[in-house]
Write an enzyme that holds these catalytic residues in place. Structure first.
Site, PDB file in Angstrom:
ATOM      1  N   GLN A  33      33.672  67.727  36.083  1.00 41.62           N
ATOM      2  CA  GLN A  33      32.201  68.064  36.483  1.00 41.62           C
ATOM      3  C   GLN A  33      31.079  67.112  36.128  1.00 41.62           C
ATOM      4  O   GLN A  33      30.284  66.966  36.835  1.00 41.62           O
ATOM      5  CB  GLN A  33      32.017  69.487  35.841  1.00 41.62           C
ATOM      6  CG  GLN A  33      32.032  69.822  34.541  1.00 41.62           C
ATOM      7  CD  GLN A  33      30.919  70.720  34.061  1.00 41.62           C
ATOM      8  OE1 GLN A  33      30.148  71.311  34.903  1.00 41.62           O
ATOM      9  NE2 GLN A  33      30.832  71.044  32.562  1.00 41.62           N
ATOM     10  N   ASP A  45      41.289  59.311  37.077  1.00 42.29           N
ATOM     11  CA  ASP A  45      41.561  60.509  36.199  1.00 42.29           C
ATOM     12  C   ASP A  45      43.125  60.731  36.297  1.00 42.29           C
ATOM     13  O   ASP A  45      43.987  59.852  36.781  1.00 42.29           O
ATOM     14  CB  ASP A  45      41.232  61.805  36.888  1.00 42.29           C
ATOM     15  CG  ASP A  45      40.649  62.675  36.194  1.00 42.29           C
ATOM     16  OD1 ASP A  45      39.438  63.216  36.006  1.00 42.29           O
ATOM     17  OD2 ASP A  45      41.392  63.012  35.060  1.00 42.29           O
ATOM     18  N   GLY A 101      38.403  62.180  28.653  1.00 43.89           N
ATOM     19  CA  GLY A 101      38.833  62.387  27.350  1.00 43.89           C
ATOM     20  C   GLY A 101      39.322  63.638  27.050  1.00 43.89           C
ATOM     21  O   GLY A 101      39.251  64.576  28.033  1.00 43.89           O
ATOM     22  N   ARG A 148      39.142  69.415  14.370  1.00 46.79           N
ATOM     23  CA  ARG A 148      38.424  68.162  14.675  1.00 46.79           C
ATOM     24  C   ARG A 148      39.455  67.257  14.719  1.00 46.79           C
ATOM     25  O   ARG A 148      39.549  66.132  15.707  1.00 46.79           O
ATOM     26  CB  ARG A 148      37.198  67.797  13.757  1.00 46.79           C
ATOM     27  CG  ARG A 148      35.940  67.881  14.187  1.00 46.79           C
ATOM     28  CD  ARG A 148      34.977  67.487  13.419  1.00 46.79           C
ATOM     29  NE  ARG A 148      34.250  66.170  13.784  1.00 46.79           N
ATOM     30  CZ  ARG A 148      33.664  65.504  12.813  1.00 46.79           C
ATOM     31  NH1 ARG A 148      33.585  65.710  11.649  1.00 46.79           N
ATOM     32  NH2 ARG A 148      32.981  64.324  13.468  1.00 46.79           N
ATOM     33  N   ASN A 187      33.371  62.940  24.259  1.00 47.49           N
ATOM     34  CA  ASN A 187      33.347  63.244  22.721  1.00 47.49           C
ATOM     35  C   ASN A 187      34.603  63.072  22.063  1.00 47.49           C
ATOM     36  O   ASN A 187      35.768  63.567  22.677  1.00 47.49           O
ATOM     37  CB  ASN A 187      32.790  64.597  22.457  1.00 47.49           C
ATOM     38  CG  ASN A 187      31.122  64.462  22.595  1.00 47.49           C
ATOM     39  OD1 ASN A 187      30.795  63.523  22.029  1.00 47.49           O
ATOM     40  ND2 ASN A 187      30.443  65.616  22.601  1.00 47.49           N
ATOM     41  N   ASP A 190      20.507  62.971  24.094  1.00 48.52           N
ATOM     42  CA  ASP A 190      19.891  63.764  23.127  1.00 48.52           C
ATOM     43  C   ASP A 190      18.113  63.082  23.321  1.00 48.52           C
ATOM     44  O   ASP A 190      17.370  63.691  22.747  1.00 48.52           O
ATOM     45  CB  ASP A 190      20.508  63.233  21.650  1.00 48.52           C
ATOM     46  CG  ASP A 190      21.865  63.594  21.860  1.00 48.52           C
ATOM     47  OD1 ASP A 190      22.477  62.595  21.832  1.00 48.52           O
ATOM     48  OD2 ASP A 190      22.109  64.650  21.745  1.00 48.52           O
ATOM     49  N   ARG A 240      16.503  64.902  25.762  1.00 51.52           N
ATOM     50  CA  ARG A 240      16.269  66.019  25.568  1.00 51.52           C
ATOM     51  C   ARG A 240      15.241  66.189  24.180  1.00 51.52           C
ATOM     52  O   ARG A 240      14.153  67.128  24.532  1.00 51.52           O
ATOM     53  CB  ARG A 240      17.528  66.693  24.535  1.00 51.52           C
ATOM     54  CG  ARG A 240      18.526  67.151  25.505  1.00 51.52           C
ATOM     55  CD  ARG A 240      19.783  67.490  24.703  1.00 51.52           C
ATOM     56  NE  ARG A 240      20.965  67.961  25.537  1.00 51.52           N
ATOM     57  CZ  ARG A 240      22.340  68.236  25.392  1.00 51.52           C
ATOM     58  NH1 ARG A 240      22.665  67.571  24.167  1.00 51.52           N
ATOM     59  NH2 ARG A 240      23.065  68.507  26.057  1.00 51.52           N
ATOM     60  N   HIS A 274      26.390  61.129  17.907  1.00 49.28           N
ATOM     61  CA  HIS A 274      26.067  62.223  18.894  1.00 49.28           C
ATOM     62  C   HIS A 274      26.967  63.450  18.412  1.00 49.28           C
ATOM     63  O   HIS A 274      27.846  63.924  18.917  1.00 49.28           O
ATOM     64  CB  HIS A 274      26.633  61.766  20.324  1.00 49.28           C
ATOM     65  CG  HIS A 274      26.445  62.922  21.405  1.00 49.28           C
ATOM     66  ND1 HIS A 274      25.440  63.338  21.659  1.00 49.28           N
ATOM     67  CD2 HIS A 274      27.531  63.514  22.052  1.00 49.28           C
ATOM     68  CE1 HIS A 274      25.456  64.232  22.529  1.00 49.28           C
ATOM     69  NE2 HIS A 274      26.790  64.533  22.928  1.00 49.28           N
ATOM     70  N   SER A 289      27.176  70.543  29.459  1.00 50.38           N
ATOM     71  CA  SER A 289      26.166  69.967  30.385  1.00 50.38           C
ATOM     72  C   SER A 289      26.827  68.945  31.113  1.00 50.38           C
ATOM     73  O   SER A 289      27.544  68.259  30.537  1.00 50.38           O
ATOM     74  CB  SER A 289      25.013  69.153  29.385  1.00 50.38           C
ATOM     75  OG  SER A 289      24.735  69.935  28.283  1.00 50.38           O
TER      76      SER A 289
END
Lengths: 372, 394
Positions: B16, B43, B90, B99, B132, B160, B163, B188, B243
């Protein structure tokens, strides 16, 4: 003849006065011009998007905010409207628009209240509508949408700004636009249009691909009729810019058969092809075409170029008046005008009439749903 | 005389963020209204059909600046000749994943991407990592593509930054274009530090410091910071997806300012390779205030740092060091086998990721958070679209 009274040379005085006045007038013009150059910001334009929480809304909102619809200097305020069940997504869209820090975006109103949404809007992009689901008949889709568009019509008529320009995207686009027009009689009918620019752009792209030229070299295709499978992509007047100037497409595409068959079918069925590949209907290209439609309407079409828009027929080219039908148009000073005098061959005539017939049937169906 | 087209690669292009980003690039938002582009969209194989659908739509939009589209699942073809690379692809974090699980999957992805870029991208290719963990993915890229100048590898913190500008402008009820020079320091992630100490607002009597106008240090040191830090999560909660629109838009801002230059008197935030400025350990990809000129970024030097800021800046550096150590561990556990073609292929531990390992099935090719999409026709009011392909930006 000298005009002398009592020794005062009035001719000379009048001449001097005239010269003085012209100088003052010219200086004034220069001052105004320089003031404009100081880039005093324009008032924001209010743009309404209905069905804003959906995929097309998500694609079109940043395009508008970046100036792709109204130009790089025109600030705007976005009005985002959708139904109650989507209110969280709608709010999230507003948050993301804020998070993007768009310099031209002077405000966002995200609401499920149709009055608030329509208030004072100068442009309305109607994406919201009832989509066709598996198992639904055409009649069912039609009956849901006529109800929606009748309600939208009143809201726009009562609350939008007087010169509001309307673009209907939701299918059945032409007939939804017709309903809007019929139930908002005080909106000038030339301000109600539907989107066929997507088909127009698709047609340009197919021709460009066939010729292996950049799409910006191809122009003046026409999409006639209904935004449906009866649309008629007409290549008869297409020109291609080459090193030897603008050439008619017939000189460059020798395969007439392709132009009359595969080309037409490709464009007509492209929506379905994208749906198959993406498993979602086109959003990116629909949003982009909607921006092109409004931008050209607002800012004017380039010289020598026309585009396709679904507009209220005035009887041109033998199309019954009172239908919303896609025609070739040029735009200037915020108004569109159907390009007249184009030659229509027999093949084209038949296709144009087919599409007109389908639109007349849709109109009857729509009215029967309303009166049911 | 028309400019030569610039080749822009978007990885994870079927997702997206890719879908929001590619029309922006094609309209000149990223590189300017007179700069033609050729888009390379990459992709994974399970997303090939969807990727082709995006290519079809780009063609259908008849963008005048778009001079070509390459839609491919082959990393070499994707990277060949590219001048700008936006790495959106990713492995996204799923519910229940630790994590370190996300980390190990992304180590293998970014290692192979690094090899492809190093060998096939145009010299001086500018790289922006979005997926990320952005800072650490960028670090991995840097370590495995040593011939790419380290100044050309950056990560996205512009979202950020934007924002933060948005929050200040809302608070003061001023246009966002009147606010500038906030800084995002660090990672981030939720340890990022949005710093308004040098931010200003344009007023009728000149530029005034944000602190002076807001007159509420408690808000600036508290709620403002946590709102910006957690905004990504707030969007996910409301949209049920991360987002995309704002991430794509910020990616365009990041590249545009990098390539075209920042306006006079304005600085922006970029995740860049630390040179030790402001006592941030070198060898990390850390977000700093930068100005850009002639295609190069420079860290803004000499800004006074108060005690509160110092603590926060150190905290986020700490987290980045931990991520770096975790990454090192994941890398050590991966073995290599050199194939005849001289391409090293990871065969163990980090297997199962989206990009390689022909023997394993990708864990979840449909990537990202799921939402429902009930789209069948143009005009739907309530569709939510996850899109296939990997994308995990929050």
């Amino acid at each position: 003849m000298d005009f002398v009274i009592e020794g005062i040379d009035y001719t000379s005085v009048i001449q001097k006065a005239l010269v003085l006045l012209s100088c003052v007038a010219l200086s004034w013009k220069m001052i105004i011009y320089m003031c404009n150059l100081l880039n005093i910001e324009q008032d924001p334009i209010r743009v309404l998007i209905t069905g804003a929480a959906g995929n097309i809304g998500y694609a079109i909102a940043p395009m508008i905010a970046r100036g792709m619809m109204l130009g790089p200097d025109q600030p705007m305020i976005l009005h985002l409207l959708d139904i109650e069940p989507t209110s969280r997504s709608l709010e999230a869209l507003k948050m993301e628009l804020q998070d993007s820090a768009f310099p031209l975006l002077k405000g966002v109103i995200a609401t499920t209240n149709v009055v608030e949404a329509c208030k004072d809007v100068n442009i309305a992009i109607m994406i919201g509508g009832y989509p066709r689901m598996a198992g639904m008949e055409r009649k069912d889709v039609m009956s849901k949408n006529v109800v929606i568009y009748k309600a939208q019509a009143s809201a726009l008529e009562n609350y939008a700004s007087e010169d509001c320009k309307v673009l209907v995207v939701a299918n059945p686009a032409n007939t939804n636009a017709l309903i809007l027009k019929e139930f908002a009689p005080s909106i000038p009918e030339e301000n109600i249009t539907c989107l066929t620019r997507l088909d127009h752009n698709r047609a340009l792209a197919q021709l460009a691909d066939k010729l292996s030229v950049p799409v910006s070299s191809v122009k003046n295709v026409i999409v006639w009729g209904n935004h449906s499978s009866t649309q008629y992509p007409d290549s008869n007047h297409v020109t291609v810019s080459t090193q030897a100037g603008d050439r008619p497409i017939k000189e460059l595409v020798t395969d007439q058969n392709w132009l009359k068959n595969e080309f037409i079918a490709e464009v007509q069925q492209r929506g379905a092809a994208v749906l198959r590949a993406r498993r979602q209907s086109s959003a990116l290209s629909a949003a982009s075409a909607a921006c092109d439609h409004i931008r050209d309407w607002f800012l004017g079409t380039p010289k020598g170029t026309w585009v396709s828009m679904g507009v209220c027929s005035d009887g041109s080219y033998g199309i019954p008046p009172g239908l919303v039908y896609s025609f070739p148009v040029i735009c200037e000073k915020g108004s569109w005008k159907i390009v007249q005098g184009l030659s229509i061959d027999e093949f084209s005539r038949e296709k144009m009439d087919d599409s007109a017939r389908e639109l007349a049937e849709e109109k009857d169906l729509a009215y029967s749903c309303l009166n049911a | 005389m028309a400019k030569e087209p610039v080749r822009v690669l978007v990885t994870g292009a079927a997702g997206q963020i890719g879908y929001a980003l590619v029309p922006m690039i094609a309209r000149g938002i990223m590189l300017g209204a007179d700069q033609p582009v050729i888009l390379h969209m990459l992709d994974i194989p399970p997303a090939a059909e969807a990727l082709n659908g995006v290519k079809m739509e780009l063609i259908d939009a008849a963008f005048p600046l778009l001079k070509g589209v390459v839609a491919t699942t082959d990393a070499v073809e994707g990277c060949t000749g590219v001048n700008v690379a936006v790495m959106v692809g990713g492995f996204p974090r799923k519910e229940g994943m630790e994590r370190k699980d996300v980390m190990s999957k992304n180590v293998s992805i970014y290692k192979s991407q690094a090899a492809a870029l190093e060998k096939h991208a145009a010299p001086n290719c500018k790289v922006l990592v979005v997926a990320n963990p952005a800072n650490t993915n960028a670090l991995i890229l840097k370590e495995f593509a040593p011939s790419i100048p380290e100044k050309n590898i950056t990560c996205l913190t512009r979202l950020d930054h934007n924002r933060a500008l948005g929050q200040v402008s809302e608070r003061l009820s001023v246009p966002v274009s009147d606010v500038k020079n906030v800084i995002i320091w660090g990672n981030h992630s939720s340890t990022q530090y949005p710093d308004v100490n040098h931010a200003t607002v344009k007023t009728s009597s000149g530029e005034k410091p944000v602190r002076e106008l807001v007159k509420n240090d408690e808000w600036l040191n508290g709620e403002f910071i946590s709102t910006v830090q957690q905004r990504g999560a707030a969007i996910i909660k409301a949209r049920k997806l991360s987002s995309a629109l704002s991430a794509a838009s910020s990616a365009c801002d990041h590249i545009r300012d990098w390539v075209v230059g920042t306006p006079e008197g304005t600085f922006v935030s970029m995740g860049v390779y630390s040179d030790g400025s402001y006592n941030v350990p070198s060898g990390l990809i850390y977000s700093f205030p930068v100005t850009c000129r002639n295609g190069e970024w420079t860290i803004v030097q000499g800004l006074p740092i108060d005690e509160v800021s110092r603590k926060k800046m150190d905290l986020t550096a700490e987290e980045l060091k931990e991520e770096k150590d975790l990454k090192q561990q994941k890398m050590i556990h991966t073995e290599y086998k050199i194939l005849p073609s001289d391409e090293p292929v990871a065969v163990e531990a980090a297997a199962g990721g989206c990009w390689e390992d022909p023997e394993g099935a990708p864990a979840d090719p449909a990537g990202a958070e799921s939402g429902d999409g009930a789209e069948t026709a143009v005009g739907d009011g309530a569709g939510l679209d996850p899109g296939p392909g990997c994308c995990g930006y929050g």
